[in-house]
Design an enzyme around this catalytic site. Structure first.
Site, PDB file in Angstrom:
ATOM      1  N   ASP A  99      33.535  39.096  51.135  1.00 16.95           N
ATOM      2  CA  ASP A  99      33.469  38.993  52.462  1.00 16.95           C
ATOM      3  C   ASP A  99      32.574  40.418  52.711  1.00 16.95           C
ATOM      4  O   ASP A  99      33.042  40.928  54.005  1.00 16.95           O
ATOM      5  CB  ASP A  99      34.853  39.084  53.014  1.00 16.95           C
ATOM      6  N   ASP A 128      38.058  34.420  33.083  1.00 12.57           N
ATOM      7  CA  ASP A 128      37.761  33.674  34.218  1.00 12.57           C
ATOM      8  C   ASP A 128      36.485  34.668  35.013  1.00 12.57           C
ATOM      9  O   ASP A 128      36.699  35.525  35.236  1.00 12.57           O
ATOM     10  CB  ASP A 128      38.828  33.685  35.154  1.00 12.57           C
TER      11      ASP A 128
END
Length: 237
Positions: A99, A128
């Site tokens: 963000d 990941d």
């Protein structure tokens, strides 16, 4: 001791033992869903430990018309260099902010900036490289986030580009559109519209941030060596 509010559920605080000013965010755990606990704990771990009160507020507040309005390129480059340095550290730790925008970049009286609000940050686990969830703020959101093809460190780089436009013009790309049409345009367009009156240096910097394929976007460390950043880092130190 809590003082005045300085943001959404954020208050000035005074440490009664040493007189330090801090920022305190109020987080209610009442009736919180179990699935949201991880997000709350992420914010506590990543942002609220020893959080200092940054007296000049956010860059989004600084560029409001009642304050200073859009900022000149040299100053924006100085701020963005510091943001990139912060992202180098986060990304090396496997953390994606998710963000990046003017409202989440706080500035001190000395002109230093600090990343804030890690409420939607995500730490990638070993092996990941992406996470498939739509979080962030629409006008700053990367296309792969919207399409749920996986947010990654490069998604923060797209948001940096949007933040550069925000600081230089006072508004992010697609600000005239409602959020849903804006998300559609982000996915549909080759890149967000870049203002015509920007210098060739910043225009080239943005072209790197806005590469549609996240795999082709340079990392924060690479962007720190871009000529637009380097030319003004020499001015500001």
């Amino acid at each position: 001791m809590l003082g005045d509010g300085i943001g959404r559920k954020v208050f000035k605080g005074l440490d009664l033992e040493n007189g330090n000013s801090v920022a305190i965010k109020q987080v209610s755990l009442e009736n919180i869903a179990e699935k949201d606990l991880d997000m709350v704990m992420c914010e506590i771990d990543g942002a609220l430990v020893n959080l200092r009160y940054v007296e000049n507020g956010s860059l989004a507040n600084m560029i409001k018309p009642r304050n200073f309005g859009p900022l000149p390129e040299p100053l924006v480059a100085s701020y963005v260099a510091q943001v990139l340095e912060g992202l180098v550290y986060l990304h090396e730790q496997g953390v994606v902010h998710r963000d990046i925008k003017g409202a989440n970049i706080l500035t001190t009286k000395e002109g230093l900036v600090k990343l804030a609000d890690f409420g939607v940050a995500h730490k990638l686990t070993e092996g990941d490289i992406t996470t498939h969830s739509v979080v962030g703020t629409p006008y700053w959101m990367a296309p792969e986030v919207i399409e749920m093809s996986g947010v990654c460190a490069a998604s923060d780089i797209w948001s940096v580009g949007c933040t550069v436009i925000e600081l230089l013009t006072g508004v992010p790309p697609y600000y005239k559109l409602q959020p849903m049409p804006a998300l559609f345009k982000i996915v549909q367009d080759d890149n967000p519209p870049i203002p015509n009156d920007l210098s060739p240096g910043v225009t080239d910097f943005l072209s790197h941030c806005f590469r549609k394929d996240a795999r082709l976007r340079p990392g924060a460390k690479t962007l720190l060596s871009h000529t637009w950043i380097q030319s003004f880092r020499r001015v500001f130190g």
